[in-house]
Design a protein around this motif. Structure first.
Motif, PDB file in Angstrom:
ATOM      1  N   SER A  89     -28.369  61.683   5.555  1.00 17.12           N
ATOM      2  CA  SER A  89     -27.394  61.235   4.564  1.00 17.12           C
ATOM      3  C   SER A  89     -26.129  60.789   5.288  1.00 17.12           C
ATOM      4  N   TYR A 146     -30.589  53.889  -1.082  1.00 16.89           N
ATOM      5  CA  TYR A 146     -29.826  55.139  -1.125  1.00 16.89           C
ATOM      6  C   TYR A 146     -29.373  55.453  -2.542  1.00 16.89           C
ATOM      7  N   ILE A 213     -27.409  59.173  -0.025  1.00 14.45           N
ATOM      8  CA  ILE A 213     -28.596  59.997   0.194  1.00 14.45           C
ATOM      9  C   ILE A 213     -29.817  59.088   0.156  1.00 14.45           C
TER      10      ILE A 213
END
Length: 278
Positions: A89, A146, A213
């Motif tokens: 991340s 993401y 993430i």
């Protein structure tokens, strides 16, 4: 600490607003990387100066219906959770103004400790960006690979009973999901606890944080560079910024088509000077 300004001064009104964010950095980093490349780099939590973020995470796991063959997948998932939190991340944190009930309590750009710690002992640079434009840029740039989260960092004493939340999963889920799917799902379920809490010692930094993430561990790339042209507002130089670099930073600011200002400490207060002209 506040700047005195004319109510019609649009520049000061912006840097005193809730939309203004401040990234303090060394002059070398600003000149050679951020401004020259016109990008902001999102980093990894393993590279921070906070042991709550850079140390390995110990994730416990509980559940029912486990068989002996599930143990290997659980071990793999907990290892991937640690990798997601510290390496996979990406994030960037910026300082913001302290505004309560519409009233400005302190300027993010005038924090002397931030200039000392992150701004090269006042010889560095503060990159001013727009919060709303940065959010839009990150969503557009990263949403395909993401999940982007953003918000204020909360400053709380850490839970001494456990390092991070416990992975709670049953045997049927272990059978149907891969280890990476389990890890990504867990991290997304606990975003606030895992990424947006810090110890109270950091509260004066007034962080606004962006976290990316990965939706798949196979699609991640490192590092992530944010297009600065889409969100930058201006440049503020520290009180001790060396004059020898003035031509270079003026040229870089001209290429970005943004104003450049300089803080000057005088009579127990900051004065914001214009550096657009010689």
């Amino acid at each position: 600490m506040k700047l005195q300004y004319n109510i019609n001064d649009d520049y000061i009104k912006f840097i005193a607003s809730a939309d203004a964010l401040f990234h303090f950095t060394r002059k070398e980093t600003a000149l050679e990387h951020i401004l020259f490349n016109k990008t902001l780099r999102m980093g990894e939590f393993s590279g921070t100066n906070d042991p709550q973020e850079y140390k390995p995470k110990l994730t416990d796991a509980v559940g029912w219906g486990w068989e002996e063959h599930h143990d290997k997948k659980v071990d793999e998932a907990t290892l991937l959770i640690d990798q997601l939190l510290r390496e996979k991340s990406k994030f960037i944190s910026l300082c913001q103004n302290d505004i309560v009930d519409g009233n400005l309590r302190s300027h993010g750009a005038l924090k002397s400790r931030m200039w000392a710690q992150y701004g090269d002992n006042h010889k560095g640079v503060c990159i001013v960006v727009s919060k709303s434009k940065l959010i839009n840029q990150l969503k557009m740039q990263l949403e395909s690979n993401y999940q982007v989260g953003y918000g204020d960092v909360r400053y709380e004493e850490p839970d001494l009973n456990r390092n991070i939340p416990c992975l709670d999963i049953d045997g049927s889920e272990l059978d149907s999901l891969s280890a990476s799917e389990i890890a990504i799902s867990f991290v997304n379920q606990h975003v606030e606890e895992l990424f947006f809490t810090k110890q109270p010692d950091y509260k004066d930094e007034m962080e606004f944080r962006y976290v990316a993430i990965p939706t798949s561990l196979e699609s991640t790339s490192a590092p992530i560079y944010i297009d600065l042209l889409q969100c930058v507002h201006s440049i503020i130089l520290g009180d001790a910024f060396p004059k020898v670099y003035k031509p270079t930073i003026l040229n870089l600011a001209h290429e970005l088509s943004i104003p450049i200002k300089k803080l000057h400490w005088e009579h127990h207060a900051y004065i914001l000077l214009s550096w657009d002209k010689s």
